[in-house]
Design an enzyme around this catalytic site. Structure first.
Site, PDB file in Angstrom:
ATOM      1  CE  LYS A 114      24.751   4.452 -12.383  1.00 40.73           C
ATOM      2  NZ  LYS A 114      25.953   3.830 -12.848  1.00 40.73           N
TER       3      LYS A 114
ATOM      4  CD  GLU B  81      27.092   6.612 -18.930  1.00 43.30           C
ATOM      5  OE1 GLU B  81      28.233   6.114 -18.868  1.00 43.30           O
ATOM      6  OE2 GLU B  81      26.445   6.966 -17.931  1.00 43.30           O
TER       7      GLU B  81
END
Length: 326
Positions: free
Chosen positions: A179, A186
């Site tokens: 993550k 991102e």
């Protein structure tokens, strides 16, 4: 998340200190019930003695240890704690080891989907023991998107675990490690869109050019930069068949449609930690990440952290050349 769990037959009790908000959530069907203290919440979860107690945490990384300390006063061996927040993977690994010595299961579950996850489902990146992850499989199935939520890469191949919307990535810490990198990527994607749209927004500067100034680099060919572009329409266009299309672009287009000048936003972009951890891990591993690190530093700059550095630059230019600020 609680609604998705309830819709799939799970009983969900919430720990919320704001009783008014908790009551409203209960009335709206988001949770079965609630408690404003950890002790009574754990008692409720332990009512069915034939099942292991499952405790989901969606809290800031800085609060995890404090919540764990309070929760562990009331848990029993066999219980499982799932951290759905963005904890540092090194902390998650250590917590998993320590809790296992107390007979408590620990799962680090990197969760992506944002506010849209309630409808779309959440992409889950999971770390923990095979036994604990296997026991919690119905929870992950309920939270994640279904296999038919997106076209399969290879319709004729056997279904892989990730196609169900969640993946057991490895032992403690692996979920939050994946993550972390996800969020680092991102940062980079978002920064690329932002810089590209900023160029488009500046494409009409040639029409505004008024001539040479001693303090400003001259514009060589202003006639080539006289395009008054509709940014919202271009963003909409790129959603349709372009190789740069994405869900992030969809969201950007919606924001531009609502406010072409994005007047409701200050431009100060926070970083919640995962970008820093990604860059630090890259340094530890000797892996080059120029794009991700540049995106992280751009966020720092947006928070006015370069004000003094810019003043130093202005001071130096004035001191050596008498250059005045514009």
């Amino acid at each position: 998340m609680s609604r998705r769990l309830r819709d799939n037959g799970h009983e969900v009790w919430g720990y919320i200190k704001n009783l008014e908000e908790a009551h409203q959530l209960c009335e709206n069907g988001a949770i079965n019930g609630y408690s404003n203290d950890v002790s009574s919440l754990v008692q409720k979860v332990h009512e069915n003695e034939s099942e292991r107690g499952i405790f989901l945490m969606v809290i800031p990384a800085a609060s995890v240890d404090d919540v764990l300390s309070e929760l562990l006063l009331h848990t029993r061996p066999g219980d499982i704690i799932i951290d759905h927040g963005n904890s540092n993977f090194k902390d998650s690994r250590e917590r998993g080891i320590n809790l296992s010595q107390q007979g408590i299961g620990y799962i680090d579950c990197g969760t992506s989907g944002g506010v849209w996850g309630a409808e779309r489902g959440y992409c889950l990146m999971i770390g923990g023991s095979d036994e604990d992850v296997g026991y919690c499989e119905p929870i992950f199935d309920a939270l994640s998107p279904s296999i038919d939520s997106i076209e399969r890469t290879n319709p004729n191949a056997d279904i892989t675990p990730a196609e169900n919307g969640w993946l057991h990535c490895g032992p403690w810490g692996a979920g939050h490690f994946v993550k972390m990198v996800h969020n680092g990527i991102e940062y980079g994607i978002m920064q690329s869109y932002a810089e590209g749209f900023n160029i488009l927004k500046s494409a009409n500067k040639g029409a505004e050019y008024i001539g040479i100034d001693a303090e400003t680099a001259p514009m060589i060919d202003p006639q080539n930069y006289q395009y008054d572009l509709d940014i919202a329409e271009i963003s909409e266009l790129w959603r349709r068949g372009s190789v740069v299309g994405s869900w992030l672009l969809d969201l950007t287009t919606a924001a531009l449609r609502e406010s072409p000048e994005l007047d409701n936003y200050s431009g100060s972009v926070s970083d919640s930690g995962e970008g820093r951890w990604t860059v630090k891990s890259a340094v530890d591993l000797g892996v080059p990440v120029p794009t991700l690190s540049a995106a992280l530093f751009a966020r720092f700059s947006s928070q006015n952290s370069s004000v003094f550095a810019n003043k130093v630059l202005s001071a130096m230019r004035f001191m050596f050349g008498g250059h005045h600020e514009k």
